[in-house]
Design a protein around this motif. Sequence first.
Motif, PDB file in Angstrom:
ATOM      1  N   VAL A 177       0.860  -1.183   0.033  1.00 25.68           N
ATOM      2  CA  VAL A 177       0.106   0.114   0.092  1.00 25.68           C
ATOM      3  C   VAL A 177       0.667   1.210  -0.058  1.00 25.68           C
ATOM      4  N   MET A 178       0.536   2.269  -1.033  1.00 29.18           N
ATOM      5  CA  MET A 178       1.266   3.347  -0.844  1.00 29.18           C
ATOM      6  C   MET A 178       0.416   4.540  -0.359  1.00 29.18           C
ATOM      7  N   LEU A 179       0.680   5.175   0.535  1.00 31.23           N
ATOM      8  CA  LEU A 179      -0.048   6.427   1.258  1.00 31.23           C
ATOM      9  C   LEU A 179       0.337   7.691   0.904  1.00 31.23           C
ATOM     10  N   GLN A 180      -0.537   8.429   0.308  1.00 33.16           N
ATOM     11  CA  GLN A 180      -0.275   9.861  -0.356  1.00 33.16           C
ATOM     12  C   GLN A 180      -0.887  10.526   0.682  1.00 33.16           C
ATOM     13  N   VAL A 181       0.002  11.499   1.306  1.00 35.20           N
ATOM     14  CA  VAL A 181      -0.408  12.166   2.520  1.00 35.20           C
ATOM     15  C   VAL A 181      -0.108  13.594   2.417  1.00 35.20           C
ATOM     16  N   ARG A 182      -0.902  14.710   2.578  1.00 37.32           N
ATOM     17  CA  ARG A 182      -0.955  16.146   2.589  1.00 37.32           C
ATOM     18  C   ARG A 182      -1.216  16.605   3.644  1.00 37.32           C
ATOM     19  N   PHE A 183      -0.372  17.456   4.214  1.00 35.76           N
ATOM     20  CA  PHE A 183      -0.133  18.235   5.432  1.00 35.76           C
ATOM     21  C   PHE A 183      -0.375  19.735   5.090  1.00 35.76           C
ATOM     22  N   ALA A 184      -1.326  20.321   5.643  1.00 31.96           N
ATOM     23  CA  ALA A 184      -1.448  21.864   5.422  1.00 31.96           C
ATOM     24  C   ALA A 184      -1.800  22.470   6.682  1.00 31.96           C
ATOM     25  N   GLU A 185      -0.674  23.500   7.072  1.00 34.45           N
ATOM     26  CA  GLU A 185      -0.944  24.318   8.450  1.00 34.45           C
ATOM     27  C   GLU A 185      -1.244  25.658   8.008  1.00 34.45           C
ATOM     28  N   VAL A 186      -2.214  26.389   8.642  1.00 32.99           N
ATOM     29  CA  VAL A 186      -2.219  27.711   8.313  1.00 32.99           C
ATOM     30  C   VAL A 186      -2.329  28.566   9.703  1.00 32.99           C
ATOM     31  N   LEU A 206     -10.986   2.328   3.578  1.00 32.12           N
ATOM     32  CA  LEU A 206     -10.998   3.182   2.181  1.00 32.12           C
ATOM     33  C   LEU A 206     -10.938   1.829   1.340  1.00 32.12           C
ATOM     34  N   ARG A 207     -11.457   2.149   0.279  1.00 31.38           N
ATOM     35  CA  ARG A 207     -11.026   1.473  -1.284  1.00 31.38           C
ATOM     36  C   ARG A 207      -9.833   2.251  -1.813  1.00 31.38           C
ATOM     37  N   ASP A 208      -9.167   1.555  -2.774  1.00 24.62           N
ATOM     38  CA  ASP A 208      -8.050   2.136  -3.422  1.00 24.62           C
ATOM     39  C   ASP A 208      -8.396   3.470  -4.046  1.00 24.62           C
ATOM     40  N   ARG A 246      -4.135  32.157  15.605  1.00 30.25           N
ATOM     41  CA  ARG A 246      -5.288  30.983  15.083  1.00 30.25           C
ATOM     42  C   ARG A 246      -4.328  30.066  14.263  1.00 30.25           C
ATOM     43  N   THR A 247      -4.392  28.800  14.714  1.00 27.60           N
ATOM     44  CA  THR A 247      -3.707  27.681  13.840  1.00 27.60           C
ATOM     45  C   THR A 247      -4.477  26.643  13.470  1.00 27.60           C
ATOM     46  N   GLU A 248      -4.442  25.982  12.198  1.00 28.82           N
ATOM     47  CA  GLU A 248      -5.528  24.987  11.692  1.00 28.82           C
ATOM     48  C   GLU A 248      -4.700  24.245  10.736  1.00 28.82           C
ATOM     49  N   LEU A 249      -4.703  22.849  11.219  1.00 33.24           N
ATOM     50  CA  LEU A 249      -4.022  21.843  10.716  1.00 33.24           C
ATOM     51  C   LEU A 249      -5.198  20.966   9.876  1.00 33.24           C
ATOM     52  N   LEU A 250      -4.739  20.459   8.612  1.00 27.62           N
ATOM     53  CA  LEU A 250      -5.529  19.716   7.751  1.00 27.62           C
ATOM     54  C   LEU A 250      -4.534  18.721   7.260  1.00 27.62           C
ATOM     55  N   VAL A 251      -5.077  17.295   7.308  1.00 29.59           N
ATOM     56  CA  VAL A 251      -4.463  16.231   6.829  1.00 29.59           C
ATOM     57  C   VAL A 251      -5.382  15.523   5.743  1.00 29.59           C
ATOM     58  N   LEU A 252      -4.797  15.243   4.639  1.00 30.62           N
ATOM     59  CA  LEU A 252      -5.542  14.515   3.515  1.00 30.62           C
ATOM     60  C   LEU A 252      -4.758  13.362   3.062  1.00 30.62           C
ATOM     61  N   ILE A 253      -5.426  12.234   3.280  1.00 31.34           N
ATOM     62  CA  ILE A 253      -4.849  10.895   3.296  1.00 31.34           C
ATOM     63  C   ILE A 253      -5.330   9.954   2.024  1.00 31.34           C
ATOM     64  N   THR A 254      -4.735   9.401   1.115  1.00 32.75           N
ATOM     65  CA  THR A 254      -5.179   8.587   0.020  1.00 32.75           C
ATOM     66  C   THR A 254      -4.373   7.423   0.046  1.00 32.75           C
ATOM     67  N   PRO A 255      -4.984   6.214   0.166  1.00 33.30           N
ATOM     68  CA  PRO A 255      -4.243   5.043  -0.033  1.00 33.30           C
ATOM     69  C   PRO A 255      -4.470   4.439  -1.237  1.00 33.30           C
ATOM     70  N   GLY A 257      -9.571  -7.774   1.424  1.00 31.99           N
ATOM     71  CA  GLY A 257     -10.387  -7.932   0.074  1.00 31.99           C
ATOM     72  C   GLY A 257     -10.099  -6.785  -1.047  1.00 31.99           C
ATOM     73  N   ASP A 258     -11.365  -6.229  -1.107  1.00 31.79           N
ATOM     74  CA  ASP A 258     -11.150  -4.743  -1.988  1.00 31.79           C
ATOM     75  C   ASP A 258     -11.184  -3.512  -0.930  1.00 31.79           C
ATOM     76  N   LEU A 259     -10.840  -3.741   0.323  1.00 36.29           N
ATOM     77  CA  LEU A 259     -11.172  -2.564   1.468  1.00 36.29           C
ATOM     78  C   LEU A 259      -9.557  -2.506   1.847  1.00 36.29           C
ATOM     79  N   ILE A 260      -9.202  -1.350   2.197  1.00 38.40           N
ATOM     80  CA  ILE A 260      -7.850  -0.994   2.805  1.00 38.40           C
ATOM     81  C   ILE A 260      -8.069  -0.740   4.219  1.00 38.40           C
TER      82      ILE A 260
END
Length: 464
Positions: free
Chosen positions: A185-194, A362-364, A407-416, A321-324
């Motif tokens: 599994v390759m995990l694509q992660v995006r961190f955004a901090e404002v 999640l699915r692929d 004010r600090t906000e953190l967003l993490v977006l993850i895609t397997p 199966g078809d889930l991760i």
Amino acid sequence: MSRLRRIVLDAVVICAIPGALHAAQGASGSTAPLAAQAEPVAAIEYPRVTLTAGRSTVLTTDFDITRIAVTNPAVADAVPIQSREVLIDGKAPGVISLIIWGGDRRVQYDLVVEQPIAALEQQLHQLFPGEPISVTVNADAIVLSGRASSTAIMLRAAEVARASAPKANIINMLQVPGANDAQQVMLQVRFAEVNRKALMEVGSSFFTGLDGYKNWVGRSTTQQFPAPDFDNEKGLVFSDFLNLFLFNNKYNIGTLIKALQGTGYFQSLAEPNLVAHNGEEASFLAGGEFPVPVVQGATGAVSILFKEFGVRLKFRPTIAGDLIRLRVEPEVSSLDFNNGILLEGFRIPALTTRRASTEVELRDGQSFAIAGLIDNEAQTDNAALPILSQIPIIGHLFKSKADRKERTELLVLITPRLVRPLNPDEVPPLPTLPGRFLPDDEIGAQLQGGGGTVDAPPMPSASR
């Protein structure tokens, strides 16, 4: 007596066989070994008797039994109970032979002793009727094999097995329709901090010169911002002129005014990609380490311990199966010198950390976001001189105020994504410069392949 006579006759026959064979070879005049002349004998299939370990069965024959024998009594044991019935007891999984003699007949059977059905397998068959699920239990692990009609049943079966034996290692080998053969599994992660910051400071201080005004020397301050000090040798000492500095030489009167308004904006982004095998943990850190002095108890010696900070990610994928199924632990930390401490001359910063831990399915190619990691800070400091600050209009000159909001906000977006390794002929060529980075007349000519080639298949030539 008859049994003894039979044993003697068998021994005589066995001893006579080698002599007869030797005589036959001498008569034919052949010197080749007997094994080389013998033709291969086809394997004989004997009737099978199947039973489960810990259980018994009765085998019936059509002739009177005079003698029986088994090859390994530790796997199964056989006892004649009547003239034509044999009781067989299964003891341990395995395959052995059973030979029965009677009169002028001899019959051989293959005894197949199977593993008993575990209580967990019976429970799974009750919970999921119609599902061909098999359970194999050993000292270290529980193996689930077979097929499941859906991913949900496969996951629930593993959860039931894990609940029945919390300390055992559960190996889920159930197959589901449409499952992917990929095990990485390759995990694509995006961190955004404002980070947004606003600051406002207002205040003033009044003072006179050393000679004063009409024999009056004075100073007014709320002690929220620096004000000048009187020194007999140096005169007026200013630690900070703040934003505005006014002084009247005629009246020997001055003022320091603090009027500051500031805003700040900061955004950071990291996009790490991690690849992990099914069921294994992978981690990522983009940041650094800062030294922390540690004083030893008895000797008093100071050693340095390094602490990590930055953008960190840990995840453990489980392909179902078809889930991760993902267990993800993202973390973002930064150095905070404002809340640090001073220890024996060392300035040790604190850490501002934002951390989350969750488990999702999640699915692929699907994505999920972790948001809401918001940190709001608001601080307001007011200071005033009593009585003078309450005078209408001019009382504001004897007040000071500092207002700070952040004010600090953190967003993490993850895609397997399910991935597989590339074969040598599938590796894309890497980008290269048109010229070599090492000239041929120097050390580049001594390198194998030149001084600027890339170990990758060439680009396919465009059709003309």
